[in-house]
Write a protein that holds these residues in place. Structure first.
Motif, PDB file in Angstrom:
ATOM      1  N   MET A 109      -6.841   2.508   2.366  1.00 43.78           N
ATOM      2  CA  MET A 109      -6.622   3.427   3.347  1.00 43.78           C
ATOM      3  C   MET A 109      -7.498   3.848   4.477  1.00 43.78           C
ATOM      4  O   MET A 109      -7.182   4.104   5.585  1.00 43.78           O
ATOM      5  N   MET A 110      -8.583   4.046   4.071  1.00 46.31           N
ATOM      6  CA  MET A 110      -9.940   4.584   4.790  1.00 46.31           C
ATOM      7  C   MET A 110     -10.227   3.483   5.829  1.00 46.31           C
ATOM      8  O   MET A 110     -10.552   3.657   7.051  1.00 46.31           O
ATOM      9  N   ALA A 111     -10.184   2.127   5.351  1.00 50.78           N
ATOM     10  CA  ALA A 111     -10.582   1.241   6.283  1.00 50.78           C
ATOM     11  C   ALA A 111      -9.293   0.950   7.260  1.00 50.78           C
ATOM     12  O   ALA A 111      -9.888   0.684   8.323  1.00 50.78           O
ATOM     13  N   TYR A 112      -7.971   1.019   6.929  1.00 50.11           N
ATOM     14  CA  TYR A 112      -6.929   0.768   7.694  1.00 50.11           C
ATOM     15  C   TYR A 112      -7.061   2.178   8.927  1.00 50.11           C
ATOM     16  O   TYR A 112      -6.831   1.744  10.110  1.00 50.11           O
ATOM     17  N   TYR A 124      -3.747   6.090  18.075  1.00 51.53           N
ATOM     18  CA  TYR A 124      -4.152   6.453  17.004  1.00 51.53           C
ATOM     19  C   TYR A 124      -3.527   7.601  16.502  1.00 51.53           C
ATOM     20  O   TYR A 124      -3.073   7.967  15.408  1.00 51.53           O
ATOM     21  N   PRO A 125      -3.400   8.897  17.243  1.00 52.63           N
ATOM     22  CA  PRO A 125      -2.818   9.936  16.970  1.00 52.63           C
ATOM     23  C   PRO A 125      -1.358  10.006  16.726  1.00 52.63           C
ATOM     24  O   PRO A 125      -0.865  10.686  15.678  1.00 52.63           O
ATOM     25  N   LEU A 126      -0.759   8.998  17.157  1.00 53.26           N
ATOM     26  CA  LEU A 126       0.809   8.878  16.900  1.00 53.26           C
ATOM     27  C   LEU A 126       0.694   8.048  15.380  1.00 53.26           C
ATOM     28  O   LEU A 126       1.707   8.348  14.673  1.00 53.26           O
ATOM     29  N   VAL A 127      -0.116   6.901  15.286  1.00 54.60           N
ATOM     30  CA  VAL A 127      -0.066   6.020  13.928  1.00 54.60           C
ATOM     31  C   VAL A 127      -0.585   6.799  12.763  1.00 54.60           C
ATOM     32  O   VAL A 127       0.135   6.623  12.046  1.00 54.60           O
ATOM     33  N   MET A 128      -1.395   7.594  13.105  1.00 58.34           N
ATOM     34  CA  MET A 128      -2.141   8.394  11.932  1.00 58.34           C
ATOM     35  C   MET A 128      -1.718   9.828  12.094  1.00 58.34           C
ATOM     36  O   MET A 128      -2.723  10.707  12.024  1.00 58.34           O
ATOM     37  N   CYS A 129      -0.463  10.194  11.985  1.00 55.39           N
ATOM     38  CA  CYS A 129      -0.022  11.623  12.247  1.00 55.39           C
ATOM     39  C   CYS A 129      -0.384  12.175  10.963  1.00 55.39           C
ATOM     40  O   CYS A 129      -0.493  11.409   9.891  1.00 55.39           O
ATOM     41  N   PRO A 130      -0.069  13.486  10.781  1.00 54.86           N
ATOM     42  CA  PRO A 130      -0.373  14.192   9.414  1.00 54.86           C
ATOM     43  C   PRO A 130       0.696  13.708   8.195  1.00 54.86           C
ATOM     44  O   PRO A 130       0.148  13.436   7.201  1.00 54.86           O
ATOM     45  N   GLU A 131       1.807  13.283   8.557  1.00 58.12           N
ATOM     46  CA  GLU A 131       3.093  12.973   7.913  1.00 58.12           C
ATOM     47  C   GLU A 131       2.376  11.497   7.300  1.00 58.12           C
ATOM     48  O   GLU A 131       2.545  11.340   5.856  1.00 58.12           O
ATOM     49  N   CYS A 133      -0.709  10.380   6.972  1.00 56.91           N
ATOM     50  CA  CYS A 133      -1.984  10.456   6.140  1.00 56.91           C
ATOM     51  C   CYS A 133      -1.554  10.879   4.983  1.00 56.91           C
ATOM     52  O   CYS A 133      -1.960  10.361   3.669  1.00 56.91           O
ATOM     53  N   ILE A 134      -0.813  11.982   4.799  1.00 56.96           N
ATOM     54  CA  ILE A 134      -0.380  12.545   3.423  1.00 56.96           C
ATOM     55  C   ILE A 134       0.499  11.391   2.684  1.00 56.96           C
ATOM     56  O   ILE A 134       0.180  11.281   1.349  1.00 56.96           O
ATOM     57  N   GLY A 135       1.291  10.771   3.390  1.00 59.70           N
ATOM     58  CA  GLY A 135       2.114   9.720   2.557  1.00 59.70           C
ATOM     59  C   GLY A 135       1.041   8.524   2.056  1.00 59.70           C
ATOM     60  O   GLY A 135       1.266   7.992   0.857  1.00 59.70           O
ATOM     61  N   LEU A 136       0.156   8.274   2.819  1.00 56.61           N
ATOM     62  CA  LEU A 136      -0.871   7.126   2.436  1.00 56.61           C
ATOM     63  C   LEU A 136      -1.714   7.590   1.247  1.00 56.61           C
ATOM     64  O   LEU A 136      -2.076   6.940   0.034  1.00 56.61           O
ATOM     65  N   VAL A 137      -2.023   9.181   1.318  1.00 57.57           N
ATOM     66  CA  VAL A 137      -2.680   9.489   0.119  1.00 57.57           C
ATOM     67  C   VAL A 137      -2.251   9.729  -1.190  1.00 57.57           C
ATOM     68  O   VAL A 137      -2.527   9.301  -2.111  1.00 57.57           O
ATOM     69  N   VAL A 138      -0.595  10.036  -0.970  1.00 59.07           N
ATOM     70  CA  VAL A 138       0.123  10.287  -2.220  1.00 59.07           C
ATOM     71  C   VAL A 138       0.408   8.921  -2.823  1.00 59.07           C
ATOM     72  O   VAL A 138       0.294   8.754  -3.973  1.00 59.07           O
ATOM     73  N   ALA A 139       0.591   7.866  -1.967  1.00 55.49           N
ATOM     74  CA  ALA A 139       0.975   6.472  -2.401  1.00 55.49           C
ATOM     75  C   ALA A 139      -0.437   5.964  -3.297  1.00 55.49           C
ATOM     76  O   ALA A 139      -0.260   5.157  -4.203  1.00 55.49           O
ATOM     77  N   SER A 140      -1.689   6.282  -2.607  1.00 61.59           N
ATOM     78  CA  SER A 140      -2.928   5.890  -3.158  1.00 61.59           C
ATOM     79  C   SER A 140      -3.132   6.395  -4.770  1.00 61.59           C
ATOM     80  O   SER A 140      -3.725   5.703  -5.634  1.00 61.59           O
ATOM     81  N   TRP A 141      -2.734   7.665  -4.824  1.00 56.59           N
ATOM     82  CA  TRP A 141      -3.057   8.441  -6.164  1.00 56.59           C
ATOM     83  C   TRP A 141      -1.855   7.994  -7.118  1.00 56.59           C
ATOM     84  O   TRP A 141      -2.330   7.878  -8.434  1.00 56.59           O
ATOM     85  N   ILE A 142      -0.765   7.628  -6.689  1.00 57.65           N
ATOM     86  CA  ILE A 142       0.356   7.411  -7.825  1.00 57.65           C
ATOM     87  C   ILE A 142       0.632   6.023  -7.903  1.00 57.65           C
ATOM     88  O   ILE A 142       1.598   5.634  -8.724  1.00 57.65           O
ATOM     89  N   GLY A 143       0.040   5.094  -7.011  1.00 58.74           N
ATOM     90  CA  GLY A 143       0.477   3.610  -6.743  1.00 58.74           C
ATOM     91  C   GLY A 143       0.222   2.992  -8.248  1.00 58.74           C
ATOM     92  O   GLY A 143       0.966   2.081  -8.637  1.00 58.74           O
ATOM     93  N   GLY A 144      -0.837   3.129  -8.878  1.00 59.15           N
ATOM     94  CA  GLY A 144      -1.091   2.497  -9.927  1.00 59.15           C
ATOM     95  C   GLY A 144      -0.829   3.207 -11.160  1.00 59.15           C
ATOM     96  O   GLY A 144      -1.194   2.642 -12.432  1.00 59.15           O
ATOM     97  N   VAL A 145      -0.196   4.365 -11.154  1.00 61.29           N
ATOM     98  CA  VAL A 145       0.269   5.213 -12.439  1.00 61.29           C
ATOM     99  C   VAL A 145       0.787   4.360 -13.395  1.00 61.29           C
ATOM    100  O   VAL A 145       0.594   4.249 -14.660  1.00 61.29           O
ATOM    101  N   PRO A 146       2.038   4.006 -13.089  1.00 64.16           N
ATOM    102  CA  PRO A 146       3.045   3.214 -13.980  1.00 64.16           C
ATOM    103  C   PRO A 146       2.419   1.954 -14.728  1.00 64.16           C
ATOM    104  O   PRO A 146       2.601   1.938 -15.770  1.00 64.16           O
TER     105      PRO A 146
END
Length: 298
Positions: A109-112, A124-131, A133-146
């Motif tokens: 995600m950081m590379a993206y 950039y401001p439109l593509v990487m809006c706060p919503e 960024c939060i969605g990408l971080v949440v997906a990174s945290w829980i993506g591999g859990v199951p």
């Protein structure tokens, strides 16, 4: 089998307290360094951008990641025992795998983020809006859990009818598979498949993003934004090489019964040294981070 014994570094008993001191200092450095990154990315107004939002989350992940293994290793070095219960071992492995998968995804995600910032700065401001960024971080945290919970259950459902001694400093998949009885070919294939899914695929995404970044940088006029574009990526590239290089060797190399000591040393890179180097790399190579840290120093 009710418990395991982590050998750790008992093969060099004369250095136990020396290693305890070294790893304790490293743990303190990790907590202070990454904690500082989290603090400045939260309170400094100049660092309220997507790149530093990802960096703050990455630093928090590094603290969690290293806290899964290092405190336990310090306790084993102090007590000279290394006994760990079956359930505790499974829990340690599960959280270690989940946080490892989250780190792979977050690095992608950081590379993206850097790819969008350099290749499409107007949007950039439109593509990487706060919503987003939060969605990408949440997906990174829980993506591999199951998947990682399932992989842990699969490993610990194997019959362990031989030795209960794990030649490692924490409960990891390769040394545990060596203790399993019977045919474990299917289990090894599952490990390779998940390794490709959570290590190779994110790495290929990172590689693809940087190919596009390099292509864009080469099209820029000489001395016009090239240096700044490269400097914003160099720290991330360094962390990626340290983490992925050692993790790939551990989980995707051919099976071998030799060089277990080498495996432990390689594991130190992605479990301990990368979290320690992360704040050092970003603070030394990033002018904005250095300025933000300077504001908090007398």
């Amino acid at each position: 089998m009710m418990d395991f014994v982590l050998l750790g570094f008992t093969d060099i008993p004369q250095f136990q307290w020396f290693l305890f001191g070294i790893f304790l200092v490293i743990y303190v450095i990790i907590l202070l360094g990454n904690g500082t990154i989290i603090l400045i990315t939260r309170v400094d107004a100049t660092l309220q951008t997507p790149m530093y939002f990802f960096l703050g989350n990455f630093s928090f992940l590094e603290i969690c990641y290293v806290s899964i293994t290092l405190p336990r290793m310090l306790m084993d070095l102090c007590t000279q025992k290394g006994t760990i219960s079956f359930l505790t071992c499974a829990t340690q492995m599960c959280f270690f795998l989940m946080l490892g998968a989250a780190e792979c995804f977050l690095l992608a995600m950081m590379a993206y983020d850097r790819c969008v910032a350099i290749c499409d700065p107007l949007h950039y401001p439109l593509v990487m809006c706060p919503e987003v960024c939060i969605g990408l971080v949440v997906a990174s945290w829980i993506g591999g859990v199951p998947v990682q919970i399932g992989q842990t259950c699969q490993i610990f459902s194997l019959p362990f009818c031989g030795s209960n001694t794990i030649n490692h400093f924490f409960c990891d998949i390769p040394p545990l598979l060596k203790l399993a009885c019977g045919d474990i070919f299917v289990n090894e294939m599952v490990v390779y498949i998940f390794g490709i899914m959570f290590v190779t695929v994110p790495f290929l995404l990172i590689l693809g993003f940087y190919i596009r970044i390099i292509s864009t940088i080469l099209k820029l006029p000489a001395n016009t934004g090239r240096t700044k574009a490269v400097s914003t990526c160099s720290s991330h590239i360094t962390v990626v090489l340290l983490f992925y290089g050692s993790a790939t060797v551990t989980y995707l190399k051919p099976k071998s019964n030799q060089h277990e000591g080498v495996d432990k040393l390689i594991s130190l890179f992605y479990t301990i040294l990368t979290p320690m180097f992360n704040p050092i790399i970003y603070s030394l190579r990033n002018k904005d981070v250095r300025k933000a840290i300077g504001k908090f120093l007398p």
